[in-house]
Write a protein that holds these residues in place. Structure first.
Motif, mmCIF file in Angstrom:
data_model
loop_
_atom_site.group_PDB
_atom_site.id
_atom_site.type_symbol
_atom_site.label_atom_id
_atom_site.label_comp_id
_atom_site.label_asym_id
_atom_site.label_seq_id
_atom_site.Cartn_x
_atom_site.Cartn_y
_atom_site.Cartn_z
ATOM 1 N N LYS A 142 -4.712 7.348 0.335
ATOM 2 C CA LYS A 142 -4.363 5.964 0.626
ATOM 3 C C LYS A 142 -4.704 5.112 -0.595
ATOM 4 O O LYS A 142 -5.813 5.203 -1.133
ATOM 5 N N GLU B 51 0.744 5.535 1.009
ATOM 6 C CA GLU B 51 0.089 6.654 1.686
ATOM 7 C C GLU B 51 0.860 7.923 1.339
ATOM 8 O O GLU B 51 2.085 7.961 1.433
ATOM 9 N N THR C 2 -3.847 1.134 -2.753
ATOM 10 C CA THR C 2 -3.408 -0.256 -2.658
ATOM 11 C C THR C 2 -2.917 -0.712 -4.018
ATOM 12 O O THR C 2 -3.454 -0.294 -5.046
ATOM 13 N N ALA D 215 0.818 -1.210 0.000
ATOM 14 C CA ALA D 215 0.000 0.000 0.000
ATOM 15 C C ALA D 215 0.852 1.260 0.000
ATOM 16 O O ALA D 215 2.019 1.254 0.404
ATOM 17 N N ASN E 113 -8.925 5.830 -0.826
ATOM 18 C CA ASN E 113 -9.488 6.811 0.102
ATOM 19 C C ASN E 113 -8.738 8.135 -0.012
ATOM 20 O O ASN E 113 -7.509 8.138 -0.143
#
Length: 372
Positions: A87, A40, A89, A38, A76
């Motif tokens: 965020k 961020e 993935t 992931a 998100n």
């Protein structure tokens, strides 16, 4: 590097897409062995592509010191006054997490056959969802037997807990490369790198966890949302220490039966076998010390600029020396946190080192005695 932003429908990724994301103030890519992959990011609101941000867009960036780029689909966006927190993935993992495996395989199959089955399932899904057009591979030459459909979605099917492909094999490591997913017996190599206190180690954190240290199991069968049969099994741990810290695992075996067990003896026949299999794995020893290190590549320093660059990837083995934690051993890298902006690792998390339950609890008690 500066990450690139692409639209949700992009499939080729050969250009800069919507554009490079100048204005990123923070970006971290985290990859765990058989876990999350992931991204961020913190992105300023006055940045050129702030208005182009929306859920489903894809961010392409580096993820480790290989320089290889990978796609991350935005899940998100938290919009604040001066910046947004994004965020995302890995795109292949996004598809695996959201699409179920159906039809479900049954009987005994080689791992290659299982991955071929996944390819067929996702080929069918791609008629509706184009990004599900993925490939699957493996280097594992073993077979597994499916007798019940437990994991429903593809990610759980591959690397969930009970009943997943990794669980049935007793090992294996997932590797994502764009829209290719591989299950490998081991994805790393011995890099012959030594991270040492006083040399190239900048920070180290040790954490001991007992969350999966089980001293027994409570097995039950349910009917109409009520427990009909149940039994508690206390494992023979050969240690009185465990009596002071019980941890009973809860296991519903209702799905093990095609039809309701006619008698309690029928239930116990299955429950006894499940308990024996769990006890054979000695779950009371599942105490681990997780070690995370921050380090720097020596070749980046002027006095060591003559040295060749040494790369480290997820799944690789490195040597760590830190006498304060009693560490001087070769360990596997099981989690990486990469900073694309600075093009270096933020942290490396090393393989959990199993410790004896007796030694751990005895050490805790002795520490308490010394304090008093």
């Amino acid at each position: 590097m500066i990450p690139k932003l692409f639209s949700a429908s992009e499939q080729s990724f050969v250009s800069n897409g919507i554009g490079r994301m100048h204005g990123v103030t923070k970006c971290k890519v985290t990859e765990e062995r058989n876990g999350q992959f992931a991204l961020e990011m913190t992105y300023a609101t006055n940045s050129p592509h702030y208005a182009d941000l929306y859920e489903g867009c894809v961010i392409v960036t580096s993820h480790d010191d290989s320089g290889d780029l990978q796609p991350f689909r935005i899940q998100n966006i938290e919009r604040k006054t001066k910046h947004a927190i994004i965020k995302a993935t890995h795109d292949a993992q996004t598809q695996l997490a959201k699409l179920p495996v159906w039809p479900y395989p049954s009987g005994t199959k080689t791992v290659a056959e299982v991955m071929s089955h996944l390819y067929s399932v996702f080929e069918a899904w791609s008629d509706v969802y184009p990004m599900a057009n993925m490939s699957f591979g493996t280097d594992v030459d073993k077979s597994v037997t499916y007798n019940k459909a437990l994991p429903r979605f593809a990610l759980e099917f591959l690397a969930g807990k009970e009943g997943s492909l990794v669980d049935l094999l007793g090992g294996g490591e997932l590797y994502y490369n764009w829209r290719n997913v591989s299950l490998l017996s081991a994805r790393g190599a011995d890099r012959h790198i030594r991270i040492s206190y006083g040399k190239n180690l900048t920070d180290i954190t040790g954490e001991t966890s007992m969350g999966e240290c089980y001293t027994g199991v409570y097995i039950y069968y349910t009917k109409d949302s009520s427990i009909k049969y149940a039994k508690v099994y206390n494992f023979d741990t050969d240690s009185t220490v465990t009596k002071y810290m019980p941890n009973i695992y809860e296991l519903d075996i209702s799905s093990d039966f095609e039809n309701e067990p006619a008698t309690e003896a029928d239930f116990l026949a299955v429950a006894n076998a499940r308990a024996a299999a769990m006890e054979a794995k000695k779950p009371w020893l599942n105490i681990y010390q997780n070690i995370s290190v921050s380090w720097y590549e020596l070749s980046q320093l002027s006095e060591y600029s003559h040295l060749p660059k040494r790369s480290v990837r997820l799944g690789d083995y490195i040597n760590v020396y830190y006498p304060a934690f009693g560490i001087d051993k070769k360990v596997e890298v099981v989690k990486t946190v990469w900073d694309p902006l600075r093009e270096r690792y933020d942290t490396l998390e090393l393989n959990s080192m199993k410790k004896s339950l007796y030694d751990t609890l005895t050490g805790m008690m002795q520490h308490q005695i010394r304090r008093t």
